[in-house]
Design an enzyme around this catalytic site. Structure first.
Site, short mmCIF file in Angstrom:
data_model
loop_
_atom_site.label_atom_id
_atom_site.label_comp_id
_atom_site.label_asym_id
_atom_site.label_seq_id
_atom_site.Cartn_x
_atom_site.Cartn_y
_atom_site.Cartn_z
N SER A 142 0.87 -1.18 0.00
CA SER A 142 0.00 0.00 0.00
C SER A 142 0.90 1.23 0.00
O SER A 142 2.07 1.16 0.41
CB SER A 142 -0.84 0.01 1.28
OG SER A 142 -1.48 1.25 1.45
N TYR A 155 -1.60 -1.09 10.86
CA TYR A 155 -1.81 -1.36 9.42
C TYR A 155 -0.68 -0.73 8.59
O TYR A 155 -0.08 -1.40 7.75
CB TYR A 155 -3.17 -0.81 8.98
CG TYR A 155 -3.38 -0.98 7.49
CD1 TYR A 155 -3.63 -2.24 6.94
CD2 TYR A 155 -3.31 0.11 6.61
CE1 TYR A 155 -3.80 -2.41 5.57
CE2 TYR A 155 -3.49 -0.06 5.25
CZ TYR A 155 -3.73 -1.31 4.73
OH TYR A 155 -3.89 -1.47 3.37
N1 LIG Z 1 -8.81 -0.73 -0.47
C1 LIG Z 1 -7.78 0.07 -0.26
O1 LIG Z 1 -7.94 1.28 -0.11
C2 LIG Z 1 -6.38 -0.51 -0.24
C3 LIG Z 1 -5.30 0.36 -0.45
C4 LIG Z 1 -4.02 -0.16 -0.43
C5 LIG Z 1 -3.81 -1.50 -0.21
N2 LIG Z 1 -4.88 -2.34 0.00
C6 LIG Z 1 -4.61 -3.76 0.25
O2 LIG Z 1 -5.23 -4.52 -0.76
C7 LIG Z 1 -5.42 -5.86 -0.27
C8 LIG Z 1 -6.80 -6.33 -0.64
O3 LIG Z 1 -7.75 -5.55 0.05
P1 LIG Z 1 -9.07 -4.95 -0.64
O4 LIG Z 1 -8.95 -3.49 -0.62
O5 LIG Z 1 -9.33 -5.64 -1.91
O6 LIG Z 1 -10.16 -5.30 0.49
P2 LIG Z 1 -11.28 -6.41 0.62
O7 LIG Z 1 -12.27 -6.28 -0.50
O8 LIG Z 1 -11.76 -6.27 2.01
O9 LIG Z 1 -10.49 -7.79 0.42
C9 LIG Z 1 -9.72 -8.38 1.44
C10 LIG Z 1 -9.55 -9.85 1.14
O10 LIG Z 1 -8.74 -10.46 2.16
C11 LIG Z 1 -9.40 -11.59 2.65
N3 LIG Z 1 -9.09 -11.83 4.05
C12 LIG Z 1 -9.13 -10.93 5.08
N4 LIG Z 1 -8.86 -11.54 6.25
C13 LIG Z 1 -8.65 -12.86 5.97
C14 LIG Z 1 -8.35 -13.99 6.75
N5 LIG Z 1 -8.24 -13.93 8.08
N6 LIG Z 1 -8.21 -15.20 6.14
C15 LIG Z 1 -8.35 -15.29 4.79
N7 LIG Z 1 -8.62 -14.24 4.00
C16 LIG Z 1 -8.79 -13.04 4.58
C17 LIG Z 1 -10.89 -11.32 2.45
O11 LIG Z 1 -11.63 -12.52 2.33
P3 LIG Z 1 -12.69 -13.13 3.40
O12 LIG Z 1 -13.29 -11.97 4.14
O13 LIG Z 1 -13.64 -13.88 2.54
O14 LIG Z 1 -11.86 -14.02 4.27
C18 LIG Z 1 -10.88 -10.59 1.11
O15 LIG Z 1 -10.89 -11.50 0.05
C19 LIG Z 1 -5.15 -5.81 1.23
O16 LIG Z 1 -3.86 -6.35 1.50
C20 LIG Z 1 -5.18 -4.32 1.53
O17 LIG Z 1 -4.39 -4.00 2.65
C21 LIG Z 1 -6.16 -1.86 -0.03
#
Ligand SMILES: NC(=O)c1ccc[n+]([C@@H]2O[C@H](COP(=O)([O-])OP(=O)(O)OC[C@H]3O[C@@H](n4cnc5c(N)ncnc54)[C@H](OP(=O)(O)O)[C@@H]3O)[C@@H](O)[C@H]2O)c1
Length: 261
Positions: A142, A155
């Protein structure tokens, strides 16, 4: 690297950036092992991808906070008789609030998913890639990895680990045929950003689409780039403003962005 018939393991494939990365890999003709906790979301994506692209997709319902989770992923992949060409460490979550008031068990789970499992899966799958002389690792970090993040302290620190670890590993693996890419998105429109905690902070006022972030990240991984920040403004912020400004100032700005509107 051409991705046709290459097998990718994608953590956090049930929504957001991970689901988009899985879609893109399938569109390239690659097969998938998709991991998350929500079975119905994974099964729906599996059906969509097998129907649209005629590829094989496997679902692994796994809570990555469980002890030995990375080894269980490896055992499952082995039981399917698959060799992993691409590892996408995407699963992750944030936890907003002043650290000293937070529930420690949530931060402990965050460190497990965002750091521990990411490193363990990398340790498990990379030697097999090196032995075969090719492979790709995509670690979803990120922009938060470049600055301290008051009100989101653990985080931001977890993403600093991902950036540093990925860049170091990319250097170590030079010449092996295996590359490591840190994808560093800014605020992105996913479930992550729609949680009650995140919905109303300044940072999520403007967001990228998960599709766009995934397309840019996947292409950088395919080409073996060590680090990619999607979006011009995000690039200028990360490579210019955050490097040139005093750390105390960027920390104050990060705090402001993490405050409620
Ligand atoms: N959205 C943003 O603004 C942003 C910005 C920078 C970086 N990121 C990064 O992008 C990545 C993906 O996030 P996203 O934004 O796409 O959010 P998201 O839609 O909430 O996706 C998160 C994913 O991680 C899985 N996950 C979470 N906890 C878990 C656990 N204990 N065991 C297995 N799977 C788990 C969730 O699946 P289940 O709930 O089905 O388990 C889901 O598929 C993350 O690493 C996040 O830090 C996001």
């Amino acid at each position: 690297m051409t991705m046709e018939r290459k097998t990718a393991v994608v953590t956090g494939a049930s929504s957001g950036i991970g689901a988009e990365l899985a879609r893109i890999h399938a569109a390239h003709g690659g097969s998938l092992v998709m991991i998350a906790r929500r079975r119905e979301k994974l099964e729906a994506l599996k059906a969509e991808l097998e129907k649209t692209y005629g590829i094989a997709a496997y679902v692994l319902v796994q809570d990555l906070t469980e002890a030995g989770a990375a080894q269980q992923v490896h055992d499952h992949v082995r039981s399917l008789g698959l060799a992993v060409d691409v590892l996408v460490n995407n699963a992750g979550f944030g936890y907003w609030g002043p650290f000293h008031e937070q529930d420690w068990s949530v931060n402990e789970a965050l460190i497990k998913v965002n750091i521990l499992v990411l490193a363990a899966l990398t340790r498990i799958f990379v030697p097999e890639m090196v032995a075969r002389g090719h492979g790709r690792v995509l670690n979803v970090a990120s922009m938060a990895g470049f600055v301290p993040g008051p009100l989101h302290a653990v985080y931001y620190a977890s993403k600093a680990f991902v950036v540093s670890f990925s860049e170091a590993l990319a250097n170590e693996l030079a010449g092996t045929g295996v590359t490591v890419t840190a994808l560093c998105p800014g605020p992105t429109e996913t479930e992550f950003a729609r949680t009650p905690q995140m919905r109303d902070v300044h940072l999520t006022r403007r967001m990228d689409s998960a599709r766009r972030v995934a397309v840019i990240g996947y292409e950088a991984m395919r080409r073996g780039k060590p680090l990619v920040v999607p979006g011009l403004l995000n690039k200028i912020t990360t490579h210019g403003l955050l490097r040139l400004s005093p750390r105390r100032l960027t920390t104050r700005v990060a705090r402001r962005l993490n405050e409620k509107r």
